[in-house]
Scaffold this motif. Structure first.
Motif, PDB file in Angstrom:
ATOM      1  N   LEU A 181       0.850  -1.405  -0.023  1.00  0.00           N
ATOM      2  CA  LEU A 181      -0.359  -0.286   0.128  1.00  0.00           C
ATOM      3  C   LEU A 181       0.935   1.064  -0.048  1.00  0.00           C
ATOM      4  N   GLY A 182       1.990   0.635   0.496  1.00  0.00           N
ATOM      5  CA  GLY A 182       2.950   1.733   0.466  1.00  0.00           C
ATOM      6  C   GLY A 182       3.623   2.460  -0.619  1.00  0.00           C
ATOM      7  N   LEU A 183       3.512   1.264  -1.484  1.00  0.00           N
ATOM      8  CA  LEU A 183       4.472   1.674  -2.654  1.00  0.00           C
ATOM      9  C   LEU A 183       3.105   2.014  -3.662  1.00  0.00           C
ATOM     10  N   ASN A 184       1.556   1.906  -3.029  1.00  0.00           N
ATOM     11  CA  ASN A 184       0.936   1.599  -4.400  1.00  0.00           C
ATOM     12  C   ASN A 184      -0.702   1.673  -3.812  1.00  0.00           C
ATOM     13  N   PRO A 185      -1.032   2.885  -3.238  1.00  0.00           N
ATOM     14  CA  PRO A 185      -2.175   3.323  -2.376  1.00  0.00           C
ATOM     15  C   PRO A 185      -2.813   3.129  -3.292  1.00  0.00           C
TER      16      PRO A 185
END
Length: 818
Positions: A181-185
């Motif tokens: 999620l941090g890399l791709n919200p």
């Protein structure tokens, strides 16, 4: 493309296969197309793989209408599965669908079985769908290229989420999801779960504590009514004094009849040792089954497991003896019949296994229950009730596992480094670490940099450096290599590879079993009779043997505790057996035993708590019946023995099973004094547990696993593993250093927390004592052992006697008391 056009693509494929899509599948397609997260609750064999994979594909087609042209390269979705045995089936089903609609997608698998060459090829060019395990996901997050790999991934699916929830692998999964999620919200998170008691909480744990994400999510239930028929295998005659394990193999003839009358049968055992025994007995008594009956458990090598799974699929096997390795949703062609050997100890496990039969929507599942001792027929009766009421257990999530967090931070430091200010919000958003304080977070960061307060003089514990920019990274190649070797490690029991002296690989068993063998000892494993030659490193060298043996390889998972739900159902069912209101085959079969029990003592009703006392030549016995499972009974027996010893100096020998526990002493004690002093109370529980159960020793053993997971001790290089005894010594030394100099060390405190919450199940013990306080306590001073007490007494003897001597001794006891 409109929703109607997208659905048409999927439904056309379904029609070609002769299928019709289910409402829950369409709801899942709709939800994912609408950009929602979710948890899908669907039983085994209901088509849940197609519910989510079709949705992922339709989402891609919606965003790329010219989908039949060359698709964009790169990872579109990750499918996490807790068992490697599921990967192949998910891969085949997924590939069939995209091939069927003309979408040039590739599906890849990455697990412990994947070759180094294939992994390297995947890192250069990822498949469109990657099927992997929680451990392999963390290994990928530890690569310097992980941001590029996961950047365009749009969906993560966590299959069999109920199996991961309430384990450290589940915590690993929470951290993995938080990083993606941090890399791709924009990534969408989906879980698939069989029925558990706390489905809503399961969804919350998967999605994290972000309220907006939870509001944007859905819980979709398949609501496919599954008819399950439970049929007990009733022995022709019953011992009036039943004992564990006696009935099992005596009913082999009945099992053979079921195998011969079915196209295909799965025989589920609770333990790998039991699995080996049943397979060996079938082969020795019925050699005509050679090639038609196989065995499957997690310690058998990959090639054999895959061959067995494929043979079940194409129905070339008549039967397979297996463990929980085949519990989960490998989408076989339906197996006609299931046999459950012994009480499954939990409702969810029983339903999961029953679902392997009639493994298609709308078909009735048939499960035969084979008791290993007479009283398990009461469990069979309780399970029939559970099937109709769907009384399924909760899976409680873990909180604040600092060891897993420390390992994860080192993984990020190896992958090119991390900035704490970026990672802390991600970690804090997980369910496991939602309550972590700033001080605890700083402690974890300091630990990976300096090695905690009492270890700062030792450079080997200083793993992570900080650059001028505030980035935490590992620059030492040696430290990075050691961490990569232990990355993803969640400690189970230490295993030893079993190989022929000539080099052929057979499988793996737990070290504690091998450590008890001397050269020349013969044991049964993977359906073979083997002679132990030597232990070389972590490899047990063996050769085939023609000698007879009673030693069957066993594993520490062999004692499953009774779940709280099944314990409650058992207490309910006792009443039916006592009153004789039920006219079921189980009640009829146990009629004489129940009458004998009532003659010598009572069959406790739900509002009663039974204690029996009697004297034999062994000494003075007191038997208590909470019906709470062996873990709770082990702790409760220790507490009661300790509290009695405070009234007068006395030593007890303790035995327990799932139904009750026994205190045996060579001197008499007054049970009325025990009751008058209210020793069955939850008051002072934690203090008495620490005094009675040697909690320090248990915590010391727990700490070994915590030390391995957090990287405090190194388990060794490939083929040069450090012996468990050395790991234990190293971790004990650290445990004592922290106890004497740093009692606030979070890993040291975690060892005690895990001991009380997991090894002792303190919360269940407390609930049981509260319940007993509100029950009518019935103390029966008996002249001799009762049918209910007999299995507990014989379990104690089992530890001391070989199986032949045990059988002879039990026959003498039965004759004497009958």
């Amino acid at each position: 493309m409109t929703k109607k056009e997208l659905f048409h693509i999927a439904e056309s494929y379904f029609q070609q296969q002769g299928w019709t899509s289910f409402p829950f599948q369409k709801k899942t397609w709709e939800a994912l197309l609408a950009g929602k997260h979710g948890l899908l609750n669907a039983p085994t064999g209901s088509g849940k793989t197609y519910a989510l994979w079709v949705a992922i594909v339709l989402k891609y087609i919606k965003e790329n209408p010219d989908y039949k042209k060359k698709p964009k390269k790169g990872l579109k979705a990750i499918w996490i599965t807790p068992l490697r045995s599921l990967s192949q089936e998910i891969s085949q089903a997924s590939q069939r669908f995209v091939d069927g609609i003309g979408l040039p997608f590739t599906v890849g698998i990455r697990s412990g079985d994947t070759s180094t060459k294939e992994r390297a090829a995947q890192m250069r060019s990822m498949p469109d769908l990657l099927i992997t395990t929680p451990e392999s996901l963390h290994l990928m997050l530890g690569s310097k290229d992980h941001e590029r790999i996961f950047r365009d991934c749009s969906t993560i699916v966590v299959d069999e989420w109920h199996e991961l929830l309430g384990t450290k692998r589940g915590v690993q999964m929470e951290l993995g999801v938080s990083r993606l999620l941090g890399l791709n919200p924009q990534i969408k998170i989906w879980g698939i779960s069989a029925t558990i008691g706390n489905l809503e909480q399961a969804r919350q744990v998967l999605l994290g504590v972000d309220e907006s994400r939870f509001r944007e999510s859905v819980l979709i239930k398949a609501n496919l009514k599954k008819d399950i028929t439970v049929q007990s295998i009733i022995p022709e005659s019953m011992d009036k004094f039943p004992w564990r394990g006696h009935l099992g193999l005596h009913l082999l003839k009945n099992v053979v009849e079921i195998i011969n009358s079915s196209r295909s049968t799965l025989i589920f055992t609770n333990t790998r040792a039991q699995c080996e025994l049943w397979f060996q007995s079938l082969m020795s008594k019925h050699p005509e089954f050679a090639g038609e009956v196989a065995m499957h458990h997690g310690s058998i090598n990959k090639e054999t497991r895959v061959w067995v799974e494929n043979a079940i699929r194409n129905e070339s096997l008549k039967a397979c003896v297996c463990t929980s390795s085949l519990d989960l949703g490998v989408d076989f062609a339906p197996v006609e019949t299931i046999i459950q050997v012994g009480g499954p100890k939990g409702v969810a496990r029983f339903l999961q296994r029953a679902g392997r039969s009639g493994h298609r929507p709308g078909e009735t599942s048939m499960i035969h229950f084979l008791p290993t001792h007479a009283l398990e027929l009461i469990e069979a009766s309780a399970l029939q009730k559970a099937v109709s009421s769907q009384a399924v257990e909760d899976r409680l999530p873990y909180l604040l596992c600092y060891d897993v967090l420390i390992q994860y931070l080192c993984t990020l430091a190896v992958s090119g480094g991390f900035y704490p200010d970026n990672i802390f919000p991600e970690v804090k958003n997980t369910f496991c670490y939602a309550s972590i304080t700033d001080e605890e977070w700083k402690w974890c960061l300091n630990f990976i940099v300096y090695g905690s307060a009492s270890l700062q003089s030792y450079d080997e514990y200083k793993k992570v450096s900080i650059d001028d920019d505030g980035r935490y990274y590992i620059d030492s190649k040696a430290i990075a290599m050691r961490h990569r070797l232990q990355m993803g490690t969640i400690v189970g029991a230490t295993t030893v590879t079993v190989k022929y002296q000539t080099g052929g690989y057979i499988g793996s068993v737990e070290e504690y079993f091998i450590s008890k063998l001397d050269r020349g000892d013969v044991f049964v494993f993977a359906g073979r009779t083997l002679e132990f030659i030597r232990l070389k490193g972590m490899v047990a060298q063996v050769r085939n043997s023609t000698k007879k043996t009673n030693t069957v390889s066993n594993w520490q998972g062999s004692r499953l505790p009774l779940s709280a739900q099944l314990g409650e159902l058992l207490r309910d069912e006792m009443e039916n057996f006592q009153t004789g209101k039920k006219r079921t085959p189980e009640v009829k079969a146990l009629k004489e035993i129940i009458q004998r029990q009532q003659l010598e003592s009572i069959v406790p009703q739900k509002h009663q708590f039974l204690i029996e006392t009697f004297k034999t030549r062994e000494g003075y016995h007191a038997v208590f019946y909470p019906f709470e499972g062996r873990f709770v009974h082990e702790a409760m027996s220790g507490i009661i023995a300790y509290r009695i010893s405070l009234l007068k100096p006395i030593t007890f020998s303790i035995a327990f099973n799932d139904y009750g526990f026994e205190l045996l002493s060579d001197q008499p004690f007054d049970m009325q004094e025990v009751l008058d002093n209210d020793l069955l109370t939850p008051d002072m529980l934690t203090e008495d547990l620490q005094s009675s159960m040697n909690a320090t020793e248990m915590a010391r053993r727990k700490f070994r696993d915590i030390a391995v997971i957090s990287g405090l001790v190194f388990t060794g290089y490939p083929n040069k593993a450090i012996k468990t005894a050395h790991l234990q010594n190293s971790s004990q030394l650290l445990f004592e250093v922290f106890r004497d100099n740093e009692p606030d060390n979070l890993l040291f405190k975690q060892a005690y927390t895990e001991t009380f919450e997991q090894a002792i199940e303190e919360y269940r013990l407390r609930e049981a004592l509260v319940r007993i306080q509100n029950q009518e306590i019935v103390w029966k001073a008996c002249e001799k052992p009762t049918p209910f007490s007999f299995p507990i007494i014989t379990d104690r003897l089992r530890e001391k006697l070989s199986s032949e001597k045990l059988a002879d001794r039990i026959k003498r006891m039965q004759l004497k008391w009958e």
